[in-house]
Design a protein around this motif. Structure first.
Motif, PDB file in Angstrom:
ATOM      1  N   UNK A   1      -1.964  -6.578   0.752  1.00  0.00           N
ATOM      2  CA  UNK A   1      -2.119  -5.126   0.842  1.00  0.00           C
ATOM      3  C   UNK A   1      -1.354  -4.436  -0.278  1.00  0.00           C
ATOM      4  N   UNK A   2      -0.158  -4.920  -0.581  1.00  0.00           N
ATOM      5  CA  UNK A   2       0.643  -4.327  -1.650  1.00  0.00           C
ATOM      6  C   UNK A   2      -0.029  -4.507  -3.007  1.00  0.00           C
ATOM      7  N   UNK A   3      -0.648  -5.671  -3.209  1.00  0.00           N
ATOM      8  CA  UNK A   3      -1.252  -5.966  -4.523  1.00  0.00           C
ATOM      9  C   UNK A   3      -2.594  -5.268  -4.712  1.00  0.00           C
ATOM     10  N   UNK A   4      -3.282  -4.910  -3.611  1.00  0.00           N
ATOM     11  CA  UNK A   4      -4.628  -4.348  -3.722  1.00  0.00           C
ATOM     12  C   UNK A   4      -4.696  -2.915  -3.190  1.00  0.00           C
ATOM     13  N   UNK A   5      -3.630  -2.149  -3.398  1.00  0.00           N
ATOM     14  CA  UNK A   5      -3.622  -0.769  -2.923  1.00  0.00           C
ATOM     15  C   UNK A   5      -4.686   0.033  -3.666  1.00  0.00           C
ATOM     16  N   UNK A   6      -5.671   0.608  -2.965  1.00  0.00           N
ATOM     17  CA  UNK A   6      -6.747   1.355  -3.654  1.00  0.00           C
ATOM     18  C   UNK A   6      -6.261   2.733  -4.098  1.00  0.00           C
ATOM     19  N   UNK A   7      -7.040   3.364  -4.970  1.00  0.00           N
ATOM     20  CA  UNK A   7      -6.741   4.730  -5.373  1.00  0.00           C
ATOM     21  C   UNK A   7      -6.908   5.666  -4.180  1.00  0.00           C
ATOM     22  N   UNK A   8      -6.028   6.641  -4.022  1.00  0.00           N
ATOM     23  CA  UNK A   8      -6.128   7.539  -2.862  1.00  0.00           C
ATOM     24  C   UNK A   8      -7.381   8.403  -2.923  1.00  0.00           C
ATOM     25  N   UNK A   9      -7.971   8.602  -1.763  1.00  0.00           N
ATOM     26  CA  UNK A   9      -9.133   9.474  -1.627  1.00  0.00           C
ATOM     27  C   UNK A   9      -8.646  10.793  -1.044  1.00  0.00           C
ATOM     28  N   UNK A  10      -8.571  11.841  -1.864  1.00  0.00           N
ATOM     29  CA  UNK A  10      -8.000  13.109  -1.450  1.00  0.00           C
ATOM     30  C   UNK A  10      -9.010  13.903  -0.641  1.00  0.00           C
ATOM     31  N   UNK A  11      -8.560  14.395   0.523  1.00  0.00           N
ATOM     32  CA  UNK A  11      -9.397  15.233   1.357  1.00  0.00           C
ATOM     33  C   UNK A  11      -8.498  16.114   2.216  1.00  0.00           C
ATOM     34  N   UNK A  12      -9.054  17.226   2.709  1.00  0.00           N
ATOM     35  CA  UNK A  12      -8.293  18.133   3.567  1.00  0.00           C
ATOM     36  C   UNK A  12      -7.925  17.424   4.869  1.00  0.00           C
TER      37      UNK A  12
END
Length: 476
Positions: A321-332
């Motif tokens: 999980x630490x190595x494959x952290x995805x880019x954050x998906x910003x939403x309200x």
């Protein structure tokens, strides 16, 4: 050193000479008035009237005529005496004026020679202080020149590429490394930085255009070279300038990468050995029990093997999980939904009110970061009811920042632990046998999540004991 000779000034102090001038003025005024009103003018006019028939008579002693004649007689004498008395002082003032003008132009070599009678009194003290000031300014200028030479030598020969540009984008200063990087060693001073960047790789042009610190890579000699760019806005001589620092990071990052991989391998090997050794031993014990027909203990052995395998699976999943952290998906996000989901995983006390203004971030990732922090707070050894979460609204000082603060009343952290707490694989948790029981990834994963959102995470000791962990997120 140039010495300006001032003629003999005074054998008396300035105060004594002014007093003497006033006394001579009074004496001459009385003598002139007496000559006009008492003698010899009245006697001379009487003799002329008797022998030549003149009709002129001497004016009364205190008449306007006698006073006017006295003033007409004494005024030229006073002008001559004052000019005589003030000439040395005026020459001294002109010498001081010339010395001060030379100081203003940056020439501190001029001194005034004051020997003999002029070296006494107030003006002599002034001359000595003036010469001492000249000596001090010359010494300070020499020291500054030596320091500037040393600083320029250090800056020119550092491997860090340094560029200083004015507000029009013209290069005001560039060291050897900067000239070699951008212009093949040619001079950059006075030219537009944009002209040289037009010949630079696209990655470098993009990095410099964004006006923020970052890492970028370019190709040099068929190999990838990584740079760290640091930019600052400064004011130099009252005008805004832009300072650019470019540092080669390839070798340093390679060394850090190798060191990190070695540490990862050591941690994983240690954890695998801690799990595989008991599994192997329990499997051997199970086989021996089966051979003896003692099957009543086999479920317990198999359960222990499953527990150790589950722990190992959880451990490896954390690394993945630490190595494959995805880019954050910003939403309200809805604060009540976020906190409700968080409360289902960890127990905490909500302090204060929730902000009315909404925010945009990856709810799942921020929730995971808060779960890690609240879990650490419970494991810090303090009362469970003292673990709290506070959401701070933007303030006047920080109008574009949102703060999520997790606090506890546990044992806290020492300064040494604080300095390394957010490093991957660093853990102070100990199990029953004294062995490390944590993976050291909780805080590191939380930091990766927050920094991916453009924020930061801070650790601080809490007054009265415990810790304060703050997630600072930008409002979008």
């Amino acid at each position: 050193m140039v010495w300006t000779k001032v003629p003999d000034l005074f054998s008396f102090s300035l105060r004594q000479r002014l007093l003497l001038l006033l006394m001579l003025t009074a004496a001459l005024a009385l003598a002139a008035h007496a000559a006009i009103a008492v003698w010899p003018l009245p006697a001379a006019l009487a003799w002329a009237q008797q022998h030549w028939g003149w009709t002129w008579a001497a004016p009364p002693p205190w008449s306007l005529a006698s006073l006017g004649l006295s003033l007409a007689l004494i005024l030229p004498l006073l002008l001559i005496l004052s000019a005589r008395f003030m000439a040395p002082l005026l020459r001294l003032l002109r010498a001081l004026e010339g010395a001060v003008l030379s100081y203003r132009d940056g020439d501190f070599s001029l001194s005034i020679n004051a020997t003999g009678p002029e070296a006494r009194g107030e003006l002599g003290d002034l001359l000595r202080l003036h010469n001492e000031l000249g000596v001090a300014l010359r010494e300070q200028r020499q020291q500054l020149a030596q320091r500037e030479l040393l600083l320029d030598t250090v800056v020119q020969n550092t491997p860090l590429a340094l560029l200083l540009c004015d507000e029009q984008g013209r290069v005001a200063y560039a060291n050897i490394a900067a000239r070699a990087l951008l212009a093949g060693g040619r001079s950059l001073t006075g030219s537009l930085l944009s002209e040289w960047l037009a010949l630079a790789p696209e990655a470098m042009r993009s990095a410099l255009a964004e006006r923020q610190d970052q890492l970028f890579s370019i190709e040099e000699g068929g190999m990838e070279e990584r740079f760290h760019l640091s930019q600052r806005e400064i004011v130099l001589q009252g005008r805004p300038h832009r300072l650019l620092l470019l540092r080669r990071m390839t070798h340093e990052l390679s060394r850090q990468e190798v060191a990190s991989w070695k540490q990862v391998i050591r941690v994983i090997s240690h954890e695998l050995n801690n799990s595989l050794a008991p599994i192997s031993s329990m499997a051997h014990s199970g086989a021996e029990l089966l051979r003896r027909g003692q099957t009543e203990r086999l479920p317990q052995v198999l359960q222990s093997i499953g527990a150790r395998a589950g722990h190992l699976h959880q451990f490896l999943s954390g690394y993945a999980q630490f190595a494959k952290l995805p880019q954050p998906h910003l939403e309200a996000v809805d604060w009540s939904v976020i906190l409700g989901s968080l409360a289902a995983h960890q127990r905490f006390v909500l302090e204060g009110e929730l902000p009315r203004r909404g925010a945009r971030f990856d709810a799942g990732q921020i929730e995971q970061a808060l779960i890690n922090l609240i879990k650490n707070a419970h494991e810090a050894g303090g009362p469970a009811e003292q673990v709290s979460l506070r959401v701070e609204c933007p303030s006047r000082q920080h109008p574009q920042q949102l703060r999520l603060i997790v606090s506890d009343r546990g044992c806290g952290m020492s300064e040494a632990v604080l300095s390394q707490a957010m490093l991957p694989f660093y853990s102070t948790k100990r199990g029953a046998g004294g062995q490390a029981s944590g993976t050291g990834l909780g805080l590191a994963l939380s930091r990766e999540i927050v920094e991916a959102h453009g924020g930061r995470i801070t650790l601080a000791k809490r007054e009265g004991g415990g810790m304060l962990v703050s997630l600072v997120l930008p409002l979008r």
